[in-house]
Design a protein around this motif. Sequence first.
Motif, mmCIF file in Angstrom:
data_model
loop_
_atom_site.group_PDB
_atom_site.id
_atom_site.type_symbol
_atom_site.label_atom_id
_atom_site.label_comp_id
_atom_site.label_asym_id
_atom_site.label_seq_id
_atom_site.Cartn_x
_atom_site.Cartn_y
_atom_site.Cartn_z
ATOM 1 N N GLU A 58 0.808 -1.228 0.000
ATOM 2 C CA GLU A 58 0.000 0.000 0.000
ATOM 3 C C GLU A 58 0.837 1.272 0.000
ATOM 4 O O GLU A 58 0.464 2.257 -0.651
ATOM 5 N N VAL A 68 -5.273 5.125 -0.896
ATOM 6 C CA VAL A 68 -5.792 3.854 -0.384
ATOM 7 C C VAL A 68 -6.985 4.200 0.507
ATOM 8 O O VAL A 68 -6.824 4.729 1.608
ATOM 9 N N ARG A 69 -8.166 3.930 -0.001
ATOM 10 C CA ARG A 69 -9.396 4.423 0.612
ATOM 11 C C ARG A 69 -9.596 3.975 2.052
ATOM 12 O O ARG A 69 -9.994 4.756 2.904
ATOM 13 N N HIS A 70 -9.332 2.705 2.349
ATOM 14 C CA HIS A 70 -9.586 2.272 3.727
ATOM 15 C C HIS A 70 -8.652 2.965 4.717
ATOM 16 O O HIS A 70 -9.031 3.205 5.864
ATOM 17 N N VAL A 77 -9.637 -2.922 5.347
ATOM 18 C CA VAL A 77 -9.857 -3.117 3.913
ATOM 19 C C VAL A 77 -11.101 -3.986 3.695
ATOM 20 O O VAL A 77 -11.430 -4.841 4.532
ATOM 21 N N SER A 78 -11.800 -3.777 2.601
ATOM 22 C CA SER A 78 -12.958 -4.601 2.231
ATOM 23 C C SER A 78 -12.467 -5.921 1.661
ATOM 24 O O SER A 78 -11.602 -5.940 0.782
ATOM 25 N N SER A 99 -9.190 -8.835 -1.528
ATOM 26 C CA SER A 99 -9.342 -7.505 -0.944
ATOM 27 C C SER A 99 -9.617 -6.540 -2.094
ATOM 28 O O SER A 99 -9.201 -6.779 -3.226
ATOM 29 N N ARG A 101 -9.745 -2.422 -3.391
ATOM 30 C CA ARG A 101 -9.428 -1.008 -3.219
ATOM 31 C C ARG A 101 -9.975 -0.261 -4.435
ATOM 32 O O ARG A 101 -9.639 -0.628 -5.567
ATOM 33 N N VAL A 103 -9.959 2.459 -7.207
ATOM 34 C CA VAL A 103 -8.859 3.192 -7.843
ATOM 35 C C VAL A 103 -9.451 4.025 -8.976
ATOM 36 O O VAL A 103 -10.314 3.532 -9.719
ATOM 37 N N GLU A 154 -14.170 5.863 -10.412
ATOM 38 C CA GLU A 154 -13.316 4.829 -9.829
ATOM 39 C C GLU A 154 -13.809 3.441 -10.205
ATOM 40 O O GLU A 154 -15.000 3.236 -10.439
ATOM 41 N N CYS A 161 -6.159 -12.388 -1.249
ATOM 42 C CA CYS A 161 -6.160 -11.953 0.148
ATOM 43 C C CYS A 161 -5.741 -13.084 1.083
ATOM 44 O O CYS A 161 -6.130 -14.241 0.894
#
Length: 198
Positions: A58, A68-70, A77-78, A99, A101, A103, A154, A161
């Motif tokens: 990351e 990195v949104r989370h 992280v989702s 996982s 993200r 972008v 996005e 993961c």
Amino acid sequence: ETGWPVPSLAAPDADIRTDFPKYRIYRHGILTEEVSDITPYWEDDFVGFLIGCSFSFEQALINNGIAVRHIDEGTNVSMYKTNIDCVPAGAFHGQMVVSMRPVPERLAVRAAQVTSRFPAVHGGPIHIGNPGAIGIRDLRKPDFGDAVSIRDGEVPVFWACGVTPQAVAMNVKPEMVITHAPGHMLITDIRDESLAVL
């Protein structure tokens, strides 16, 4: 080695029974406990192993102008179960967990280039775009971790993961499996950049 709790190659001063922030104990495929020390559960015939984590790439994303949104939203992280079959190993089989993200679409190729330099920590994305193509019904309802916002322009980008073994344990239902809790991994002294390949 069987019964040996020290990850000698990655962290020779660590003990996998005590050095994770949180563990999950699955019995016959059912999560029964979350604990911070598994010493009382450890048996002489247990075999421990470490796998890489996408958190390790990351900073490289951030260094390349990809937020990195989370991290920005202060969440985990989702993570989602997919319909992608893992290669079976003995009795163990099941589907991959990914996982996600979000972008900016214009940076998706760059995100793939950056993370592909880190094959030991999941490497490049396994899917970009349509979550339904890999069996994910609703990005707002992750199976593990937390939902994050996805903004206009996005695309969701998905990486393999380290929670996959938990999904496999839930599928195979062995007598006992102990894993890290999602988002609660072992931190070593290995520098992220040292994991990158040219």
